[in-house]
Write a protein that holds these residues in place. Sequence first.
Motif, PDB file in Angstrom:
ATOM      1  N   MET A   1      14.900  37.004  -2.403  1.00  0.00           N
ATOM      2  CA  MET A   1      14.193  38.250  -2.132  1.00  0.00           C
ATOM      3  C   MET A   1      15.081  39.089  -1.233  1.00  0.00           C
ATOM      4  O   MET A   1      16.053  38.594  -0.660  1.00  0.00           O
ATOM      5  N   TYR A   2      14.752  40.340  -1.128  1.00  0.00           N
ATOM      6  CA  TYR A   2      15.510  41.274  -0.312  1.00  0.00           C
ATOM      7  C   TYR A   2      14.652  41.641   0.886  1.00  0.00           C
ATOM      8  O   TYR A   2      13.536  42.115   0.721  1.00  0.00           O
ATOM      9  N   VAL A   3      15.157  41.382   2.094  1.00  0.00           N
ATOM     10  CA  VAL A   3      14.388  41.671   3.305  1.00  0.00           C
ATOM     11  C   VAL A   3      15.032  42.827   4.063  1.00  0.00           C
ATOM     12  O   VAL A   3      16.259  42.935   4.123  1.00  0.00           O
ATOM     13  N   ILE A   4      14.187  43.679   4.610  1.00  0.00           N
ATOM     14  CA  ILE A   4      14.636  44.813   5.412  1.00  0.00           C
ATOM     15  C   ILE A   4      13.878  44.755   6.732  1.00  0.00           C
ATOM     16  O   ILE A   4      12.646  44.710   6.745  1.00  0.00           O
ATOM     17  N   PRO A   5      14.617  44.730   7.855  1.00  0.00           N
ATOM     18  CA  PRO A   5      13.915  44.709   9.144  1.00  0.00           C
ATOM     19  C   PRO A   5      13.185  46.028   9.377  1.00  0.00           C
ATOM     20  O   PRO A   5      13.667  47.092   8.997  1.00  0.00           O
ATOM     21  N   ASN A   6      12.010  45.937   9.962  1.00  0.00           N
ATOM     22  CA  ASN A   6      11.261  47.142  10.300  1.00  0.00           C
ATOM     23  C   ASN A   6      11.941  47.849  11.467  1.00  0.00           C
ATOM     24  O   ASN A   6      12.732  47.247  12.204  1.00  0.00           O
ATOM     25  N   GLU A   7      11.640  49.118  11.630  1.00  0.00           N
ATOM     26  CA  GLU A   7      12.303  49.943  12.634  1.00  0.00           C
ATOM     27  C   GLU A   7      12.225  49.318  14.026  1.00  0.00           C
ATOM     28  O   GLU A   7      11.177  48.821  14.453  1.00  0.00           O
ATOM     29  N   ASP A   8      13.357  49.346  14.723  1.00  0.00           N
ATOM     30  CA  ASP A   8      13.486  48.851  16.104  1.00  0.00           C
ATOM     31  C   ASP A   8      13.275  47.341  16.225  1.00  0.00           C
ATOM     32  O   ASP A   8      12.961  46.848  17.314  1.00  0.00           O
ATOM     33  N   ILE A   9      13.419  46.584  15.116  1.00  0.00           N
ATOM     34  CA  ILE A   9      13.265  45.125  15.158  1.00  0.00           C
ATOM     35  C   ILE A   9      14.600  44.491  14.782  1.00  0.00           C
ATOM     36  O   ILE A   9      15.220  44.870  13.791  1.00  0.00           O
ATOM     37  N   LEU A  10      15.046  43.541  15.586  1.00  0.00           N
ATOM     38  CA  LEU A  10      16.238  42.762  15.261  1.00  0.00           C
ATOM     39  C   LEU A  10      15.779  41.389  14.779  1.00  0.00           C
ATOM     40  O   LEU A  10      15.021  40.706  15.466  1.00  0.00           O
TER      41      LEU A  10
ATOM     42  N   PRO B   1      20.329  46.930   9.165  1.00  0.00           N
ATOM     43  CA  PRO B   1      19.210  47.839   8.887  1.00  0.00           C
ATOM     44  C   PRO B   1      18.997  48.115   7.402  1.00  0.00           C
ATOM     45  O   PRO B   1      17.881  48.377   6.982  1.00  0.00           O
ATOM     46  N   GLU B   2      20.066  48.043   6.594  1.00  0.00           N
ATOM     47  CA  GLU B   2      19.920  48.292   5.155  1.00  0.00           C
ATOM     48  C   GLU B   2      19.379  47.074   4.417  1.00  0.00           C
ATOM     49  O   GLU B   2      19.060  47.152   3.235  1.00  0.00           O
ATOM     50  N   GLY B   3      19.252  45.943   5.105  1.00  0.00           N
ATOM     51  CA  GLY B   3      18.645  44.759   4.515  1.00  0.00           C
ATOM     52  C   GLY B   3      19.647  43.725   4.040  1.00  0.00           C
ATOM     53  O   GLY B   3      20.858  43.907   4.150  1.00  0.00           O
ATOM     54  N   LEU B   4      19.097  42.629   3.485  1.00  0.00           N
ATOM     55  CA  LEU B   4      19.912  41.489   3.091  1.00  0.00           C
ATOM     56  C   LEU B   4      19.156  40.669   2.059  1.00  0.00           C
ATOM     57  O   LEU B   4      17.938  40.486   2.178  1.00  0.00           O
TER      58      LEU B   4
ATOM     59  N   LYS C   1      14.024  42.948  -5.161  1.00  0.00           N
ATOM     60  CA  LYS C   1      15.458  43.185  -5.308  1.00  0.00           C
ATOM     61  C   LYS C   1      15.855  44.312  -4.377  1.00  0.00           C
ATOM     62  O   LYS C   1      15.000  44.975  -3.784  1.00  0.00           O
ATOM     63  N   LYS C   2      17.163  44.543  -4.263  1.00  0.00           N
ATOM     64  CA  LYS C   2      17.647  45.600  -3.385  1.00  0.00           C
ATOM     65  C   LYS C   2      17.083  46.930  -3.845  1.00  0.00           C
ATOM     66  O   LYS C   2      17.223  47.292  -5.004  1.00  0.00           O
TER      67      LYS C   2
END
Length: 64
Positions: free
Chosen positions: A8-17, A29-32, A54-55
């Motif tokens: 799956m493709y994960v993207i962190p939410n704003e201001d979250i590391l 920030p663009e995801g992985l 997917k991306k």
Amino acid sequence: MARINMFMYVIPNEDILVRDPQSKRIVPPEGLEVESSLFWHRRFLDGDITIHDKKPAWPVEDNQ
């Protein structure tokens, strides 16, 4: 029994590391793309990431 890898493709939410537990690196920030696991589902339930199949196709800026 064969094991099926689900990615799956994960993207962190704003201001979250969020750190990838496999590579130990922070998810950009663009995801992985990652292998589906309880870790990522917990991050989703905590509101730390969004999950995509997917991306995502990012909108292309029109320079007109």
